[in-house]
Each structure stands twice: as structure tokens, then as C-alpha cells.
Scaffold this motif. Structure first.
Motif: not given
Length: 593
Positions: A493-494, A496-497, A551, A581-582
Motif C-alpha cells: 500500500d506504500n 516507497a517500500n 500498489t 508493512y502494508g
């Protein structure tokens, strides 16, 4: 003076007839007379100003208009009413006749009878009509009617891109069924540049394009040829046992190849049309005379030392005679052997079609073969054999090039109908053209409803923390055992990860970039998983290594939890989060090993 009118018997008969035809209760237009009862005379009073017309009885109170004459008597008395008899009839009308001879003819007034029978698709019908006036009966045989088909939804199957369907129709009258085969629809491919498998070609690897079907979502890889090597001499030379020079070349991609001058052949045999070497000068790129022409049923061979086992390509520079540029099929008259064993010949078509130009030597990749460990570091005999005279010249050089490792097979599964059981997760069984099977379960099939929708994350537990108490459970009953890797299609969901620099692992918290953020203590995990009640050691791959590139599901990656045995009967696996961690789950797939 008064005039007596003597009525004779004939006149009396006419009057009597007239009275009977007029019928009862009809008054005469003749004025009342004063009759002497002792005589048969009728006494009338003469009207003044009139004269008696011979042969007529004078009507009192009337006169004949000047310039006119009286109307003669007609055959039908004035005021006659018809008395008609019974009807007679024919097909179109019925008729009845009065005593006076007058006819009354009218069309039938048909009324449909109860004995009628409607036609069906199996039997003819019968129409019976009767005239309500005359009783005339008309019958007509009605032809059969067409079947009345409606779609049988239960038996009809829709065609898909890959599988044919069938349309089943049923007659509502006789239950006859009609089945029509429906051809598979075929995929509607469009290029999908966002697929993580897409890759540009290199010197050593094929390029990969991915097509996606707009109808069903299936994908297919399309491979493009590697980029041609750009060779430069590596400065290393060697010789074979016969003292022929072998030159080593290196490409900017670090691939190596080995060449020999075509004229440095080890053997040249001739057949019935011996030609041999015709004025050939090593290293030149001249016309036909600058090459080696093999006679019909002849052979030319080179011996080269191969340094390592693997797959190799054999290339040679060809140059054809003008007379054979458009007609000769190269694969029909040429072949390649390695250590006297046939190999896969890669060229086909006419000389013009494969790019040859008279007067110029063009490098052709002719064959592909395997060098075993036993063959490595030994001299390998490579020969071009001539099945028949082909007017093809060989010159320049011959080359051995190690082939790039073949890309691993990517499964493409076609899934069947969903399998459903009460209280269990619905799943589908898929088949790949390579023979492997798969079992697919959507993330929303969590029987505990912890993951309610495809693309959901594992939620917090009972304490509103990631304490492992919110357990997603997938339970299913198999009719056939399968051993294979349990994988999941996932995104984050992020955005950047998932980057290569911040390659976090959802399961261990490790950071491939070496940072300390989100790093868990050694041995701890963010997710607890079991397969058939046995705990699972979670993978340490990062989001980037999983293939996640965004995402949304079109940028999803694959998390591989390891290989497990799923037997006949009931099976299950569970997941619960101890940290977040999404990571978002879309589906789980068991891919047969």
C-alpha cells in the motif's frame, strides 16, 4: 247522371287475388262503396268534372295529370313481402327463394367449432367452421408449425477465449433439444508494457514482451531475438592438432567466441561433382571464386577445441551463385554434423530469403548443439555436408559462440470451473501446456472473513494491535493430491517500500539497503503462517525481489512460502499478522513442482 258499374266474374277474381296477396289488416286504396244488398252491383257516385275512361274503374278524388298516362299494372303487386323458404348453399354462399321467385344470396357466417385442433411441431391441425345461418360445415387441415426453441440455461455453456462452448435450445412444445457448438472466442491480445516480466533484449538474452488478453486477462510472453554481438579480438589464439589457428573473440557483454579461417579446414571430401577449392584467398570477401564450394554429397569440416560444456551455435559465412539465389532451399541441400552426429539445422528458405547476396559473404547461424562435460577441452569436429549440389560457397570464417542460458519456463495456467463446498474456500484447478497443475484460491475466500476482499491486508487482532489473533484461514478439499510451492500474488500500500533501494521484507523486516528502520529482532517475523497445522519459516525476500513494482494488482509480485504436500481430502493454511508493512493479498496459488 249516375252510372252503374257491373263487375263481371273476371274482375271479381282479380280483386279477390289482390286481396289475398295483400294479406290481412291491409286497407284498400279504393273508397268505400254503397252496395245494394239485393243486387251484385256496386253503386258509386260520379265525380263532377271527370269523364270515365273506357275499360277502367274510376278512382274517386283522383285525376290524371295532363300530358301523362296511367302506369300499367305490374306482375308483382304493390306492397308484396317475400316469404322465403329453407336455405340451400354452396362453398361460398347460401341462398333461399320466395314464392314469387326472388332469391336472397349472402356469404356464410362461419363460427369456429369445438372439434378444431391446433397444429403443433409434431402433428398437423384441423380447422372446423360451421355457418350459423345455413349449417354448412367447412374443414381445413393445418400444416405443422415450426419448433419454438428457448435457451436451456442449465445445459448451455459459454465459450471462453481458450475453450469452446455449446448452446442448447429446447422446444417448449415437444421438448426436442437442439445443440450448437460455439467455437472458442480466441484471445484479444494487447501489449502490456507494465508487466514485470517485460525485458529488453541483450547480447545474451532474448527480449520479452508480454501480451495481455482484454477479454479474460490471460498473458503470453513474446520473445525477441538477442542483440547481435559486437566482436573484437581478445588477443588470444590457439591451434588445433593439425596446427590450424583458432582465434578468441570477446564482445562488450563479455561473451566469447572462437573462429577459424574457412580455408583452414581439416578435411574436404568430394562427391560426384568435385569442385574443391577454387582460387580461395584466406580472409578475403570477394566473389564466388573466393570461397570453397562443396561438391554434391561432399563435406567440409573443421576441428575446434571447446573450453566448457554448454550450448553452442555454429556459424559460417556463405555466398551463393546468382543462378540459385531465388530457387534453392538451403535446408534441402545442406546440413551440419557435430562429431559425425546430425544436429538441429537453423536455416530454412531460399538463399534470397535468408539474406544472402551474390558476391558477398554473409555470416549465417547454421546449427545449435550441446557440448557435454566429456566433450569439453577436446577437439570437436564440425562439418557442413552437402546433400546435393547447391552452388553455395563458404568463405571468411566459421565461428563457435556459447549460447545464453535459456530463460526458465513461465507457467501459464488455464483454470477450470470453481470447486465449492459448504464452509470451505472455493478454488479452481489449472493446467499449463507443460503438464504442470495449479490450485488457485482468491484471497477473499478466507473462511474466517479476516480478509474480506481480494487486495486486503491482514488486519489487527482482538487487542486492536497486530497480535496474531486475526487469523485468515483457507480450507479446501482436494480430489487429487498435489505437491508444490505455495505462492501469493501481492502488492504493497506504500509505493516507497518496494523500491530497490528500500527493499523491505514484510516477513522479517530486513532491509536490503542496510538501513535500520523496520528491522526486527533476529528470529522474529511479521507474519505467522501454518500449512496443515505445521508452522512455516517465512521467506526473507524483499518486496523488490518479489517483483512488486507498485500498489495496484497490475504491478503485483509473488511471495513464495515454500514447497508443501497437499493430500487428497481436506487441507488448510493460515496467516496472521504480528506487525504491519502494508502487504496486500490478491490470491494464493499452489504450483505443482
Amino acid at each position: 247522371m249516375k252510372k252503374k258499374v257491373i263487375i263481371n266474374l273476371m274482375s271479381l277474381a282479380f280483386i279477390v287475388g289482390l286481396a289475398s296477396c295483400k294479406g290481412p289488416n291491409k286497407s284498400s286504396s279504393t273508397p268505400a262503396t254503397s252496395e245494394d244488398p239485393t243486387t251484385s252491383e256496386t253503386v258509386t257516385s260520379e265525380q263532377p268534372g271527370t269523364s270515365e275512361q273506357p275499360g277502367t274503374s274510376e278512382q274517386p278524388g283522383t285525376s290524371v295529370a295532363p300530358g301523362t298516362s296511367e302506369q300499367p299494372a305490374t306482375s308483382e303487386p304493390v306492397g308484396h313481402e317475400h316469404t322465403f323458404g329453407e336455405y340451400s348453399y354452396d362453398k361460398g354462399t347460401h341462398v333461399r327463394t320466395c314464392a314469387c321467385g326472388e332469391e336472397e344470396r349472402v356469404e356464410h357466417n362461419f363460427v369456429k367449432q369445438d372439434t378444431c385442433k391446433d397444429p403443433t411441431c409434431q402433428e398437423k391441425g384441423l380447422l372446423v367452421e360451421k355457418c350459423s345461418d345455413c349449417g354448412y360445415v367447412k374443414t381445413e387441415v393445418l400444416p405443422k408449425i415450426d419448433h419454438h426453441y428457448v435457451v436451456d440455461e442449465e445445459k448451455t455453456t459459454e465459450a471462453t477465449c481458450a475453450t469452446a462452448g455449446k448452446a442448447v435450445q429446447k422446444c417448449t412444445m415437444c421438448n426436442e433439444e437442439k445443440e450448437t457448438n460455439v467455437a472458442a472466442l480466441g484471445h484479444v491480445w494487447v501489449d502490456d508494457p507494465t508487466d514485470p516480466r517485460v525485458a529488453d533484449p541483450t547480447h545474451l538474452t532474448d527480449g520479452i514482451k508480454v501480451n495481455k488478453c482484454t477479454r479474460c486477462g490471460d498473458t503470453a510472453e513474446v520473445h525477441t531475438a538477442p542483440v547481435p554481438h559486437v566482436w573484437a579480438e581478445d588477443g588470444t589464439t590457439s591451434t588445433n592438432a593439425a596446427g590450424k589457428v583458432i582465434t578468441k573473440w570477446r564482445c562488450e557483454c563479455n561473451a566469447v567466441s572462437y573462429t577459424m579461417d574457412a580455408y583452414d579446414f581439416d578435411a574436404l571430401t568430394t562427391g560426384s561433382n568435385a569442385a574443391g577449392v577454387e582460387g580461395y584467398t584466406p580472409g578475403t570477401d570477394a566473389g564466388n571464386e573466393g570461397g570453397i564450394r562443396i561438391a554434391g554429397n561432399g563435406e567440409i569440416s573443421w576441428k575446434m577445441k571447446v573450453g566448457a560444456a554448454g550450448t553452442y551455435y555454429f556459424s559460417a559465412c556463405g555466398n551463393d551463385a546468382p543462378s540459385s539465389i531465388s530457387g534453392t532451399q538451403i535446408q534441402q541441400k545442406n546440413a551440419v554434423t557435430v562429431n559425425d552426429q546430425p544436429t538441429e539445422f537453423l536455416q530454412s528458405g531460399t538463399y534470397a530469403n535468408i539474406g544472402l547476396v551474390p558476391g558477398k559473404f554473409i555470416e549465417l547461424r547454421l546449427a545449435k548443439f550441446e557440448v557435454t562435460e566429456e566433450m569439453a577441452n577436446t577437439e570437436v569436429k564440425i562439418a557442413i555436408t552437402q546433400k546435393a549440389s547447391s552452388r553455395l560457397y563458404w568463405g571468411g570464417h566459421v565461428r563457435l559462440t556459447p549460447a545464453a542460458p535459456e530463460a526458465p519456463h513461465v507457467h501459464e495456467f488455464t483454470y477450470g470451473s470453481p470447486v465449492t463446498a459448504e464452509g470451505e474456500s472455493t478454488y479452481s484447478v489449472g493446467n499449463c501446456e507443460c503438464g504442470k497443475k495449479a490450485v488457485k484460491i482468491n484471497a477473499s475466500q478466507d473462511v474466517n472473513k479476516v480478509i474480506k476482499n481480494d487486495g486486503d491486508k491482514l488486519p489487527k487482532g482482538a487487542s486492536n494491535k497486530y497480535d496474531g489473533t486475526a487469523v485468515a484461514k483457507y480450507s479446501f478439499t482436494l480430489s487429487e493430491a498435489i505437491s508444490g510451492h505455495l505462492q501469493s500474488v501481492v502488492t504493497v500500500d506504500n509505493a516507497a517500500n518496494w523500491t530497490e533501494a528500500n527493499g523491505y521484507s514484510y516477513y522479517t523486516g530486513k532491509n536490503s539497503g542496510g538501513g535500520t528502520e523496520k528491522v526486527l529482532a533476529d528470529g522474529s517475523t511479521n507474519t505467522v503462517m501454518t500449512v496443515n497445522s505445521a508452522p512455516v519459516t517465512m521467506p526473507t525476500t524483499t518486496y523488490y525481489e518479489m517483483g512488486i513494482r507498485g500498489t495496484t494488482v497490475d504491478k503485483a509480485g509473488v511471495a513464495d512460502f515454500g514447497s508443501f504436500n497437499f493430500g487428497i481430502g481436506k487441507n488448510e493454511f493460515t496467516l496472521a499478522a504480528t506487525n504491519s508493512y502494508g502487504l496486500q493479498y490478491y490470491s494464493f496459488v499452489i504450483v505443482q513442482d
